[in-house]
Design a protein around this motif. Structure first.
Motif, mmCIF file in Angstrom:
data_model
loop_
_atom_site.group_PDB
_atom_site.id
_atom_site.type_symbol
_atom_site.label_atom_id
_atom_site.label_comp_id
_atom_site.label_asym_id
_atom_site.label_seq_id
_atom_site.Cartn_x
_atom_site.Cartn_y
_atom_site.Cartn_z
ATOM 1 N N ALA A 92 0.207 -0.605 -8.870
ATOM 2 C CA ALA A 92 -0.647 0.203 -7.611
ATOM 3 C C ALA A 92 0.281 1.731 -7.546
ATOM 4 O O ALA A 92 -0.540 2.235 -7.020
ATOM 5 C CB ALA A 92 0.219 -0.670 -6.195
ATOM 6 N N PHE A 143 3.391 8.071 -0.821
ATOM 7 C CA PHE A 143 3.045 9.080 -1.329
ATOM 8 C C PHE A 143 2.903 10.142 -0.606
ATOM 9 O O PHE A 143 3.332 11.627 -0.348
ATOM 10 C CB PHE A 143 1.832 8.837 -2.117
ATOM 11 N N ASP A 144 2.384 10.117 0.434
ATOM 12 C CA ASP A 144 1.882 10.399 1.495
ATOM 13 C C ASP A 144 3.871 11.711 1.787
ATOM 14 O O ASP A 144 2.892 12.965 1.929
ATOM 15 C CB ASP A 144 1.236 10.348 2.893
ATOM 16 N N GLU A 199 -1.880 4.537 -7.728
ATOM 17 C CA GLU A 199 -1.795 6.066 -6.747
ATOM 18 C C GLU A 199 -1.956 8.094 -7.431
ATOM 19 O O GLU A 199 -2.211 8.214 -6.877
ATOM 20 C CB GLU A 199 -1.453 5.435 -5.932
ATOM 21 N N THR A 207 0.660 4.427 0.115
ATOM 22 C CA THR A 207 -0.114 5.719 0.339
ATOM 23 C C THR A 207 0.655 6.417 1.390
ATOM 24 O O THR A 207 0.795 7.936 1.141
ATOM 25 C CB THR A 207 -1.630 5.205 0.986
ATOM 26 N N ASP A 235 1.320 -1.429 0.039
ATOM 27 C CA ASP A 235 -0.038 0.067 -0.130
ATOM 28 C C ASP A 235 0.580 1.174 -0.003
ATOM 29 O O ASP A 235 1.062 1.357 0.832
ATOM 30 C CB ASP A 235 -1.035 0.451 1.360
ATOM 31 N N ASP A 277 -4.746 8.965 -9.071
ATOM 32 C CA ASP A 277 -5.852 9.548 -7.983
ATOM 33 C C ASP A 277 -5.329 10.794 -7.518
ATOM 34 O O ASP A 277 -5.988 11.700 -7.273
ATOM 35 C CB ASP A 277 -5.642 8.914 -7.102
ATOM 36 N N ARG A 278 -3.712 11.440 -6.995
ATOM 37 C CA ARG A 278 -3.426 12.540 -6.756
ATOM 38 C C ARG A 278 -3.180 13.389 -8.117
ATOM 39 O O ARG A 278 -2.476 14.184 -7.583
ATOM 40 C CB ARG A 278 -2.317 11.869 -5.794
#
Length: 411
Positions: A195, A169-170, A199, A166, A164, A202-203
């Motif tokens: 994946a 990316f954060d 992501e 996420t 994952d 999406d961003r």
């Protein structure tokens, strides 16, 4: 400032015209005000005397966090495996925030003096180094914002990318970066690439991969990325660096891959100096294969191709100076970017600027930044024959007096 009798490559003229035709360039503040056929008075102007003038360089694939560690941790055998091991050792021993910041600043001063206006660097991002290097980059980006546009992409082996992504990316986007990874064939590569692309999509972000940095013809992650980008579909810019296995691949497989790359609108950055140094290296055996990728075949298909410095004085490349004139000169010799020169001058300025999303750095025309590099060389053979250490760098309409820093500063 006003420049007269400047020889402009056809590739940076608007519209393209006769190659190395002479122009007069008027600068108003930090922008180009006009570009007219030569004929103005040299009084009060800088007479270029038919010397070549190009836009400031854009170096879109570097490793500022690794630079200049060779003196303390050289590559034991010059191979990629040797480089990976040496960097791993040096990173665990030395890469404090102060160490990374000191070497990064030295590298940026060097690139700036050579005429580079924008850089993308890859940042080793496996924990715990990510918590050290990303804040250092963010501080450098802010410190240099009036002199250099800085971008960064995360770098880790694809196996080390979290299932994952996420949190990855954060963290990276929190410091103004984008995400990337080093790809090679493995059971997890396709799943994790998909994946990462999802992501990033999406961003609304671009993505930057190291791909197929090998001469093994069975390594074709480039085709896999192209298929994944097309299937998603991915709206951002997906950049693939290296792509060396194309040099040894069967012609039919290479053609299929290049077609897929064009369909997916991938951008490719070639790193010919570093790959020439690393690839086909065997003790006691003369190398047979050049570093690089199939840039001519890509260009024919409309693929965006850039050239960049890659590593600098670290275990992956013992040499280099973040000098895009050197990159341009050596790429021309290694990959035959001449006869004709054509639009290859764009590959060290306008093309990487477009890939990086930088506005106005694609031409020498009214409204463009007055960031230029002036050479005394009047022809391609004069330009590419010498290192051009007497170049004049203009930034924001002003001649800068910067010089590459002394290596003794790193002692």
């Amino acid at each position: 400032m006003r420049l007269v009798n400047a020889a402009l490559p056809a590739a940076v003229q608007e519209p393209p015209g006769e190659d190395l035709a002479l122009f007069d360039i008027a600068i108003d503040g930090t922008r180009i005000a006009s570009v007219q056929p030569a004929g103005g008075s040299p009084i009060g102007a800088r007479d270029c005397k038919a010397g070549i003038v190009v836009p400031a360089f854009v170096d879109m694939h570097t490793h500022l966090d690794k630079g200049h560690i060779w003196p303390r941790t050289p590559n034991p055998d010059g191979t990629i495996a040797g480089a990976l091991g040496a960097v791993r050792t040096d990173r665990s021993t030395h890469w404090s925030g102060a160490d990374v910041a000191r070497r990064m600043e030295f590298a940026l001063r060097t690139a700036y003096a050579h005429g580079t206006a924008a850089i993308r660097t890859h940042i080793d991002s496996s924990p715990p180094q990510d918590d050290i290097s990303w804040p250092v980059f963010a501080e450098a980006k802010e410190r240099w914002r009036d002199r250099m546009t800085l971008q960064a992409s995360s770098l880790m082996a694809i196996e080390d990318v979290p299932d994952d992504p996420t949190a990855l990316f954060d963290k990276v986007t929190g410091h103004g970066g984008i995400v990337g990874a080093a790809l090679h064939p493995s059971p997890v590569t396709q799943r994790k690439v998909e994946a990462l692309l999802a992501e990033a999509e999406d961003r609304g972000l671009d993505i930057d991969f190291h791909v197929d940095e090998t001469l093994d013809p069975s390594s074709n992650c480039l085709a896999m990325v192209a298929r994944a980008v097309t299937a998603l579909p991915f709206a951002g810019t997906a950049t693939c660096g290296h792509c060396c296995s194309l040099m040894t691949m069967d012609e039919a497989e290479a053609d299929r891959t290049l077609d897929a790359v064009a369909e997916a609108r991938l951008a490719v950055v070639s790193l010919p100096m570093c790959n020439l140094y690393l690839q086909d290296r065997h003790a006691g055996r003369t190398p047979r294969i050049r570093g690089g990728t199939l840039v001519h075949e890509m260009r024919v298909r409309g693929t965006s191709v850039a050239f960049a410095s890659d590593n600098t004085r670290d275990p992956f490349y013992a040499y280099g100076d973040l000098d895009m004139m050197e990159v341009w000169r050596e790429a021309t010799r290694i990959l035959h970017l001449d006869h004709p020169v054509g639009d290859w001058p764009r590959a060290v300025s306008a093309t990487p600027a477009a890939i990086m999303g930088l506005a106005d750095r694609d031409r020498l025309a009214p409204g463009a930044p007055a960031d230029l590099v002036l050479f005394s060389a009047r022809s391609w053979t004069e330009l590419l024959a010498r290192p051009q250490t007497d170049r004049v760098v203009v930034r924001g309409g002003t001649v800068i007096n910067a010089r590459p820093p002394d290596y003794r500063e790193l002692d």
